[in-house]
Design a protein around this motif. Structure first.
Motif, PDB file in Angstrom:
ATOM      1  N   ASN A   1      32.670 -10.447  46.572  1.00 45.00           N
ATOM      2  CA  ASN A   1      33.722  -9.576  46.043  1.00 45.00           C
ATOM      3  C   ASN A   1      35.073 -10.271  46.071  1.00 45.00           C
ATOM      4  OD1 ASN A   1      31.756  -7.895  48.027  1.00 45.00           O
ATOM      5  ND2 ASN A   1      32.002  -6.820  46.081  1.00 45.00           N
ATOM      6  N   GLU A   2      35.351 -10.993  47.159  1.00 45.47           N
ATOM      7  CA  GLU A   2      36.622 -11.723  47.274  1.00 45.47           C
ATOM      8  C   GLU A   2      36.659 -12.901  46.309  1.00 45.47           C
ATOM      9  OE1 GLU A   2      37.433 -10.852  51.997  1.00 45.47           O
ATOM     10  OE2 GLU A   2      36.128 -12.493  51.394  1.00 45.47           O
ATOM     11  N   LYS A   3      35.521 -13.530  46.080  1.00 45.75           N
ATOM     12  CA  LYS A   3      35.461 -14.629  45.122  1.00 45.75           C
ATOM     13  C   LYS A   3      35.746 -14.130  43.705  1.00 45.75           C
ATOM     14  CE  LYS A   3      32.141 -17.285  47.873  1.00 45.75           C
ATOM     15  NZ  LYS A   3      30.755 -17.811  47.943  1.00 45.75           N
ATOM     16  N   LEU A   4      35.291 -12.919  43.407  1.00 51.07           N
ATOM     17  CA  LEU A   4      35.568 -12.356  42.091  1.00 51.07           C
ATOM     18  C   LEU A   4      37.052 -12.036  41.929  1.00 51.07           C
ATOM     19  CD1 LEU A   4      32.487 -10.052  41.411  1.00 51.07           C
ATOM     20  CD2 LEU A   4      32.888 -12.415  40.721  1.00 51.07           C
ATOM     21  N   VAL A   5      37.711 -11.656  43.029  1.00 51.36           N
ATOM     22  CA  VAL A   5      39.167 -11.454  42.987  1.00 51.36           C
ATOM     23  C   VAL A   5      39.851 -12.759  42.577  1.00 51.36           C
ATOM     24  CG1 VAL A   5      41.227 -11.058  44.407  1.00 51.36           C
ATOM     25  CG2 VAL A   5      39.252  -9.548  44.630  1.00 51.36           C
ATOM     26  N   ILE A   6      39.379 -13.869  43.130  1.00 51.17           N
ATOM     27  CA  ILE A   6      39.940 -15.180  42.798  1.00 51.17           C
ATOM     28  C   ILE A   6      39.716 -15.500  41.327  1.00 51.17           C
ATOM     29  CG2 ILE A   6      39.712 -17.665  43.193  1.00 51.17           C
ATOM     30  CD1 ILE A   6      39.106 -17.014  46.126  1.00 51.17           C
TER      31      ILE A   6
END
Length: 287
Positions: free
Chosen positions: A131-136
């Motif tokens: 999920n955090e990687k998708l934010v990036i």
């Protein structure tokens, strides 16, 4: 001189040597001495970035800036004014107006340094969820599309980053489709910009114009299927399953710990998942 910091001490040494050390010979001696200082400064910048992760705790925003700089460098070392504005407004929400200038100066230093994205992405992989990687990835696509057009070189750089982060091609295409379906970013600055190179960073490096290839905005049902990471030939049940998986992957609650602004941005992407699903359902006559 194309860059603000390109051989500054070499040039000053040349001028000083010419007037105070005696003609051309003194100028050459002064330029050589200035070149040594320029080299030391450049090496210091590189070391500062290369060894950053060995001496600091995990910093989500710092990683985003390194990756944004890498994407900018992929486009012939040119940074559009709209892209700089996008980063500035993004950071204003992240760190507040009081710290904005300090963090923007940090971004400038990163732009003028060599970027080891393998080290950056390895550190992200040790700490970040999908999920955090998708934010990036959302941030990088927003950055690339700040003027309403994503250049092929930048998209390729984002794909390279996605691979290092362990993000699948279908998920990468899903995020990209959220941006190719409509315009994002802080537009109105697509002419004029910032340029930088081996020597440093300066204003006025880009004057707009077309690129060798780019992704333009369009809204299609094909994009909707990409957002859900499912084939148009899938059954209704497969579409429903894909929607549940995409909703879970992009759910704003999964990144709320990164701050309210990140959560709000995630809500927008989550809404796009729902909008894509509704259009697919309507086209299929699904309940």
């Amino acid at each position: 001189m194309g860059c603000l910091f390109s051989g500054v001490f070499s040039i000053l040494g040349f001028i000083f040597g010419f007037f105070f050390l005696g003609g051309l010979g003194g100028a050459i001696l002064g330029a050589l001495f200035g070149g040594i200082i320029d080299s030391i400064i450049a090496k210091s910048r590189i070391n500062k970035t290369t060894h950053y992760y060995q001496n600091h705790e995990y910093d989500f925003t710092e990683h985003e800036l390194h990756l944004a700089a890498y994407v900018a460098k992929a486009d012939q070392n040119r940074l559009l004014r709209s892209e700089m504005t996008y980063v500035q407004e993004y950071l204003r929400k992240q760190v507040g107006s009081a710290r904005l200038n300090t963090v923007m100066l940090r971004f400038r230093d990163i732009l003028n340094s060599e970027i080891d994205i393998k080290t950056v992405c390895a550190d992200i992989n040790r700490h970040a969820s999908i999920n955090e990687k998708l934010v990036i990835l959302h941030f990088l696509f927003g950055f690339s599309n700040a003027d309403g057009e994503m250049r092929t070189e930048e998209v390729n750089a984002i794909w390279e980053i996605a691979q290092l982060l362990g993000v699948s091609r279908t998920t990468f295409e899903a995020v990209k489709s959220m941006f190719t379906a409509s315009s994002y970013g802080y537009g109105g600055y697509n002419y004029g910009g910032y340029g930088y190179g081996q020597g440093g960073y300066s204003q006025g490096g880009y004057t707009g114009g077309s690129s060798s290839g780019s992704y333009t905005s369009k809204a299609t049902l094909e994009n909707d299927y990409k957002i859900l990471e499912v084939s148009p030939d899938a059954t209704d049940d497969e579409v429903k399953k894909a929607y549940r998986a995409a909703a879970k992957k992009h759910h704003p609650d999964k990144v709320s710990h990164l701050g309210e602004d990140v959560r709000k941005a995630a809500e927008e992407k989550f809404a796009k998942v729902n909008e894509a699903y509704e259009r697919i359902k309507k086209s299929r006559g699904m309940n």
